[in-house]
Write a protein that holds these residues in place. Structure first.
Motif, PDB file in Angstrom:
ATOM      1  N   ASN B 103      60.205  59.446  31.180  1.00  0.00           N
ATOM      2  CA  ASN B 103      61.455  60.187  31.200  1.00  0.00           C
ATOM      3  C   ASN B 103      61.751  60.718  32.600  1.00  0.00           C
ATOM      4  O   ASN B 103      60.876  61.244  33.257  1.00  0.00           O
ATOM      5  CB  ASN B 103      61.390  61.374  30.232  1.00  0.00           C
ATOM      6  CG  ASN B 103      60.776  60.995  28.909  1.00  0.00           C
ATOM      7  OD1 ASN B 103      59.621  60.608  28.855  1.00  0.00           O
ATOM      8  ND2 ASN B 103      61.534  61.096  27.854  1.00  0.00           N
ATOM      9  N   GLY B 104      63.000  60.567  33.013  1.00  0.00           N
ATOM     10  CA  GLY B 104      63.430  61.179  34.265  1.00  0.00           C
ATOM     11  C   GLY B 104      63.023  60.456  35.523  1.00  0.00           C
ATOM     12  O   GLY B 104      63.178  60.984  36.618  1.00  0.00           O
ATOM     13  N   PHE B 133      68.180  56.598  22.521  1.00  0.00           N
ATOM     14  CA  PHE B 133      67.558  57.846  22.075  1.00  0.00           C
ATOM     15  C   PHE B 133      68.181  59.069  22.749  1.00  0.00           C
ATOM     16  O   PHE B 133      68.679  59.971  22.102  1.00  0.00           O
ATOM     17  CB  PHE B 133      66.053  57.813  22.319  1.00  0.00           C
ATOM     18  CG  PHE B 133      65.376  59.094  21.934  1.00  0.00           C
ATOM     19  CD1 PHE B 133      65.128  59.380  20.600  1.00  0.00           C
ATOM     20  CD2 PHE B 133      65.019  60.033  22.894  1.00  0.00           C
ATOM     21  CE1 PHE B 133      64.534  60.571  20.224  1.00  0.00           C
ATOM     22  CE2 PHE B 133      64.428  61.230  22.529  1.00  0.00           C
ATOM     23  CZ  PHE B 133      64.180  61.492  21.189  1.00  0.00           C
ATOM     24  N   ARG B 134      68.159  59.096  24.071  1.00  0.00           N
ATOM     25  CA  ARG B 134      68.603  60.286  24.786  1.00  0.00           C
ATOM     26  C   ARG B 134      70.107  60.481  24.601  1.00  0.00           C
ATOM     27  O   ARG B 134      70.888  59.540  24.723  1.00  0.00           O
ATOM     28  CB  ARG B 134      68.287  60.162  26.281  1.00  0.00           C
ATOM     29  CG  ARG B 134      68.711  61.376  27.090  1.00  0.00           C
ATOM     30  CD  ARG B 134      68.034  61.404  28.450  1.00  0.00           C
ATOM     31  NE  ARG B 134      68.346  60.253  29.268  1.00  0.00           N
ATOM     32  CZ  ARG B 134      69.411  60.167  30.062  1.00  0.00           C
ATOM     33  NH1 ARG B 134      70.265  61.158  30.127  1.00  0.00           N
ATOM     34  NH2 ARG B 134      69.610  59.090  30.783  1.00  0.00           N
ATOM     35  N   ALA B 135      70.475  61.720  24.322  1.00  0.00           N
ATOM     36  CA  ALA B 135      71.882  62.037  24.134  1.00  0.00           C
ATOM     37  C   ALA B 135      72.659  61.641  25.384  1.00  0.00           C
ATOM     38  O   ALA B 135      72.243  61.943  26.495  1.00  0.00           O
ATOM     39  CB  ALA B 135      72.041  63.535  23.857  1.00  0.00           C
ATOM     40  N   ALA B 136      73.758  60.931  25.196  1.00  0.00           N
ATOM     41  CA  ALA B 136      74.694  60.558  26.265  1.00  0.00           C
ATOM     42  C   ALA B 136      74.123  59.577  27.282  1.00  0.00           C
ATOM     43  O   ALA B 136      74.739  59.346  28.312  1.00  0.00           O
ATOM     44  CB  ALA B 136      75.247  61.786  26.984  1.00  0.00           C
ATOM     45  N   GLU B 139      76.648  56.755  27.557  1.00  0.00           N
ATOM     46  CA  GLU B 139      77.816  57.123  28.360  1.00  0.00           C
ATOM     47  C   GLU B 139      77.475  57.071  29.849  1.00  0.00           C
ATOM     48  O   GLU B 139      78.280  56.646  30.674  1.00  0.00           O
ATOM     49  CB  GLU B 139      78.297  58.530  28.000  1.00  0.00           C
ATOM     50  CG  GLU B 139      79.020  58.632  26.658  1.00  0.00           C
ATOM     51  CD  GLU B 139      78.067  58.610  25.466  1.00  0.00           C
ATOM     52  OE1 GLU B 139      76.835  58.544  25.676  1.00  0.00           O
ATOM     53  OE2 GLU B 139      78.554  58.656  24.331  1.00  0.00           O
ATOM     54  N   GLN B 140      76.247  57.511  30.176  1.00  0.00           N
ATOM     55  CA  GLN B 140      75.812  57.484  31.579  1.00  0.00           C
ATOM     56  C   GLN B 140      75.761  56.045  32.088  1.00  0.00           C
ATOM     57  O   GLN B 140      76.251  55.737  33.179  1.00  0.00           O
ATOM     58  CB  GLN B 140      74.431  58.136  31.702  1.00  0.00           C
ATOM     59  CG  GLN B 140      73.996  58.378  33.127  1.00  0.00           C
ATOM     60  CD  GLN B 140      72.599  58.983  33.206  1.00  0.00           C
ATOM     61  OE1 GLN B 140      72.037  59.417  32.195  1.00  0.00           O
ATOM     62  NE2 GLN B 140      72.032  59.006  34.395  1.00  0.00           N
ATOM     63  N   ALA B 143      79.234  54.753  32.686  1.00  0.00           N
ATOM     64  CA  ALA B 143      79.833  55.260  33.917  1.00  0.00           C
ATOM     65  C   ALA B 143      79.341  54.453  35.117  1.00  0.00           C
ATOM     66  O   ALA B 143      80.104  54.100  36.014  1.00  0.00           O
ATOM     67  CB  ALA B 143      79.491  56.735  34.089  1.00  0.00           C
ATOM     68  N   TRP B 144      78.041  54.144  35.129  1.00  0.00           N
ATOM     69  CA  TRP B 144      77.482  53.363  36.228  1.00  0.00           C
ATOM     70  C   TRP B 144      78.053  51.943  36.234  1.00  0.00           C
ATOM     71  O   TRP B 144      78.344  51.381  37.288  1.00  0.00           O
ATOM     72  CB  TRP B 144      75.964  53.301  36.126  1.00  0.00           C
ATOM     73  CG  TRP B 144      75.289  54.465  36.770  1.00  0.00           C
ATOM     74  CD1 TRP B 144      74.678  55.501  36.152  1.00  0.00           C
ATOM     75  CD2 TRP B 144      75.155  54.710  38.171  1.00  0.00           C
ATOM     76  NE1 TRP B 144      74.175  56.377  37.076  1.00  0.00           N
ATOM     77  CE2 TRP B 144      74.456  55.917  38.321  1.00  0.00           C
ATOM     78  CE3 TRP B 144      75.574  54.023  39.316  1.00  0.00           C
ATOM     79  CZ2 TRP B 144      74.150  56.467  39.557  1.00  0.00           C
ATOM     80  CZ3 TRP B 144      75.272  54.570  40.558  1.00  0.00           C
ATOM     81  CH2 TRP B 144      74.567  55.778  40.669  1.00  0.00           C
ATOM     82  N   GLY B 186      63.543  56.431  28.365  1.00  0.00           N
ATOM     83  CA  GLY B 186      62.324  56.931  28.984  1.00  0.00           C
ATOM     84  C   GLY B 186      61.314  57.274  27.899  1.00  0.00           C
ATOM     85  O   GLY B 186      61.682  57.716  26.820  1.00  0.00           O
ATOM     86  N   ARG B 187      60.044  57.001  28.186  1.00  0.00           N
ATOM     87  CA  ARG B 187      59.010  57.320  27.202  1.00  0.00           C
ATOM     88  C   ARG B 187      57.715  57.599  27.934  1.00  0.00           C
ATOM     89  O   ARG B 187      57.422  56.969  28.947  1.00  0.00           O
ATOM     90  CB  ARG B 187      58.839  56.169  26.214  1.00  0.00           C
ATOM     91  CG  ARG B 187      58.394  54.861  26.856  1.00  0.00           C
ATOM     92  CD  ARG B 187      58.721  53.677  25.971  1.00  0.00           C
ATOM     93  NE  ARG B 187      60.140  53.338  26.056  1.00  0.00           N
ATOM     94  CZ  ARG B 187      60.857  52.896  25.022  1.00  0.00           C
ATOM     95  NH1 ARG B 187      60.306  52.720  23.857  1.00  0.00           N
ATOM     96  NH2 ARG B 187      62.135  52.622  25.175  1.00  0.00           N
TER      97      ARG B 187
END
Lengths: 445, 306
Positions: B103-104, B133-136, B139-140, B143-144, B186-187
């Motif tokens: 993640n991240g 899994f991850r919210a939005a 959408e991210q 956008a990319w 991410g996991r």
């Protein structure tokens, strides 16, 4: 978390246990191993050097050298120094009594600010405050959207600025929004930024000033290496951090970054993130973590978690049913659900003393829990209350319904009847609990 | 602006430090103090205690001829070289690239930058938004994709990521795309069920297009410490990592953990991320990376900030 470091330290202490006296020679070897273990755990080189010097000084005191139990003495010294390093037995964090209070979450990209913002808001709500989230990250695409979705799930009010704005306006409008909604705590999720980006760091200073923030939390990834010290001190210089929130501690990160940041920046670690679920945020306790690192277990946290999950009345009711041997499959299902809410099997076992020294793999139980639960879910209410009705065709149906094999269903029922038999023994001989529990463990496979 | 000067800008602040630390040995043979300076410098760069010791041993054995810093540089260089894997069968359809990581670490951002890079190179790109899994996250990714001017294949949040990948690969074949970039959730490498999910994505990709995924790139945050090695092992086991992308190298972290990773996994570093804008993803350059790794002020490893 921290398993590997505690494993290493336990090995070192075990080796020393063979020696009758703590001599300069075996102390030197012990310290060299400890140094290596800390470096592998990503503790900063400077911090390691200081730590080793302090341990050596204290250990070389005459009392220790004359001691008959060198390993225990050294464990004591290392533990004391480790607690010191992690912040000593300082007072636990209290929510500032200001109202409305503003909290800022700041940090590098990808540290976990947005996820943490939601978790912290829930934590504060549970503690009786009325938080409002502010989605002030308009740099990362869809970051505001992410926080909005999370806050909806959590039932936490959120204000998202309509677009980029200067920090004074952001602080003022946040306060206005909170006042209008009658909320007493403002939690601002800021955009991730690099500590070397002067422009963005100045923006943070401005926000801190404009919002007169009561808390400025640095959200930091626990897997960070040596750079943790530098990024944390840069953030500290700009915004006077009041605390650190350490994220992603549910992996196998050894958390050296926690030691380093505490030791060099001097800001207390306040919370740790321990999982992907929105409840997975805990207050940080230096002495408990030091014990964890040294493999002394963290029984206090385990008990606290259990208390959170089991309301007292419930626990007593279960105990009574156990005594009367009325423990049905329904009760078993309920217990499993509660157990799951306490965390993963690895996490729970990790809090028990000495578990770091169990062979790897023995702790892998989550998958089995899921299997058992799905089998139980596939039974009817009657079947769970009176398992004796489970004939061959019912078992086949349950296996199909749960996606498991009939033999797995049979094994579960066998374990259940073993458990009942054990309960019978237990209610006669209370002292046998520990042995019976161990038997249950072995029977799990 | 020359993209490399971007990378250098970050490094310049810390230049000359190590050289200064080693300055006094010019001419003479290196002493214990010099090796200490080197050791601290390598440790502070996240190279890790084991590999640091190994490198120092190699330098000591060589017997003190020539510039110590120069010899150190070539020791590290040697460890960055990985035999290019024998090219598998050239993909007949679209090339499928799977991005994996904790993640991240910057997977979605990197997917966006790669999409732009490939699009500009004249290839038709499809971005598979498989982080369900991850919210939005979807959408991210969208956008990319818009910035990069490529298409997105997506489903609803919470749907099966393997199904998204399957759809994306079908779409890529139907629309004649050249590259499919798969952005996965991410996991943490310790979460067994999630790692199995990744294995499934890998398998589903291989069923939809022969030989897919053609590349599995581990996205690694440059500030990661020794845990990076554990991450790499976990993702290698679950998804057969074929290369590394090192992100966020524009900070002060020097990404030294890739050295033990490469030593063990024998996979190359493909790209480095050095900034937030779309063009800040560069092909890996070993020479630049090594100088970035070493030109640190070793006498105060924590740097000017302290």
């Amino acid at each position: 978390m921290f398993d590997s470091l505690s494993q290493r330290l336990q090995d070192i202490f075990r080796r020393l246990r063979g020696d009758a006296y703590l001599t300069e020679k075996n102390l030197k070897e012990g310290l060299r191993d400890i140094r290596l273990a800390l470096l592998e755990a990503d503790v900063h080189v400077d911090v390691v050097r200081r730590f080793i010097e302090q341990v050596r000084e204290e250990a070389l005191g005459a009392k220790v050298l004359e001691s008959l139990k060198p390993a225990q003495q050294l464990v004591g010294v290392v533990h004391r120094q480790m607690v010191n390093l992690l912040g000593g037995e300082e007072d636990a964090w209290k929510i500032p009594a200001v109202s409305p209070a503003t909290f800022l979450l700041v940090g590098l990209q990808g540290a976990g600010k947005t996820t943490t913002a939601n978790k912290l808001a829930r934590w504060l709500k549970r503690s009786g405050r009325h938080p409002m989230l502010v989605a002030a990250d308009w740099r990362r695409p869809a970051a505001a959207e992410q926080l909005k979705l999370l806050s909806e799930q959590s039932g936490i009010p959120l204000w998202a600025p309509p677009g980029p704005m200067d920090m004074e306006s952001l602080a003022r409008r946040s306060r206005e929004e909170a006042r209008r909604a009658g909320l007493d705590l403002i939690l601002i999720d800021t955009a991730g930024r690099l500590h070397v980006n002067t422009e963005l760091m100045e923006e943070l200073t401005a926000l801190r000033d404009a919002s007169s923030a009561a808390e400025v939390f640095l959200v930091a990834d626990s897997m960070t290496g040596q750079d943790a010290v530098r990024s944390a001190s840069e953030f500290h210089q700009r915004v006077d951090l009041t605390g650190v929130i350490l994220t992603k501690l549910d992996g196998d990160a050894r958390g050296g970054a926690a030691l380093s940041m505490r030791a060099t920046v001097g800001v207390p670690i306040r919370f740790v993130g321990t999982g992907e679920q929105p409840e997975a945020l805990e207050l940080f306790h230096p002495d408990r973590l030091a014990s964890r690192i040294l493999g002394m277990g963290d029984v206090v946290t385990l008990v606290e978690r259990a208390q959170e999950v089991y309301e007292t009345g419930e626990a007593e009711k279960t105990a009574a049913r156990l005594r009367k041997q009325e423990f049905t499959l329904d009760d078993l299902r309920e217990q499993l659900r509660r157990l799951k809410r306490m965390g993963s099997m690895d996490q729970i076992l990790g809090m028990l003393p000495g578990v770091a020294s169990l062979p790897a793999g023995l702790a892998a139980g989550d998958g089995q829990l899921v299997a058992v639960e799905s089998i139980l879910d596939s039974m009817t209410v009657e079947e769970r209350a009176r398992p004796q009705v489970l004939n061959g065709s019912r078992r086949k149906r349950i296996a199909r319904g749960s996606g498991r094999s009939v033999s797995e269903v049979n094994r579960l029922l066998r374990q259940y009847s073993e458990m009942k038999r054990m309960l019978k023994t237990l209610s006669r001989r209370p002292g046998a609990t520990a042995r019976a529990m161990f038997g249950l463990q072995k029977g799990r496979r | 602006m020359n993209p490399f000067s971007r990378l250098f800008r970050g490094l310049q602040r810390t230049r000359q430090g190590l050289r200064r630390g080693l300055g006094r040995l010019a001419g003479g043979s290196p002493g214990a103090g010099d090796f200490e300076v080197l050791e601290e410098s390598l440790l502070a760069a996240d190279v890790g205690p084991r590999l640091t010791e190994e490198i120092l041993c190699a330098l000591r054995e060589e017997g003190g001829k020539g510039d110590l810093l120069e010899r150190l540089r070539s020791e590290i260089h040697r460890r960055l070289e990985v035999a290019e894997p024998a090219k598998m069968v050239e993909p007949t359809g679209p090339e499928v690239i799977l991005l994996v990581g904790v993640n991240g670490s910057g997977k979605t951002t990197t997917a966006g930058k790669l999409a732009r890079r490939f699009s500009e190179g004249g290839r038709k790109v499809i971005l598979a938004a498989a982080d369900t899994f991850r919210a939005a996250a979807i959408e991210q990714a969208e956008a990319w994709a818009e910035r990069a001017g490529c298409q997105v294949v997506r489903q609803a949040t919470g749907s099966d990521p393997a199904a998204v990948v399957h759809d994306a690969l079908e779409a890529a074949r139907a629309r004649g795309a050249d590259v499919v970039l798969v952005d996965t959730a991410g996991r943490l490498h310790t979460r067994q069920p999630l790692m199995e999910e990744l294995t499934k994505i890998h398998r589903v990709a291989g069923r939809a297009i022969e030989g897919a995924p053609h590349q599995v790139l581990l996205v690694l945050d440059a500030s990661t410490g020794q845990n990076g090695l554990h991450q790499a092992r976990g993702f290698l086991r679950a998804a057969g990592v074929t290369g590394v992308i090192l992100t966020k190298l524009d900070g002060t972290a020097r990404g030294g953990v890739v050295l033990p990773i490469i030593a063990e996994l024998q996979v190359p570093i493909r790209y480095v991320g050095v900034g937030e804008s779309v063009e800040d993803l560069l092909p890996f350059d070993a020479r630049l990376f090594v100088s970035g790794l070493l030109e640190e002020d070793a006498s105060s490893p924590a740097g000017a900030a302290l």
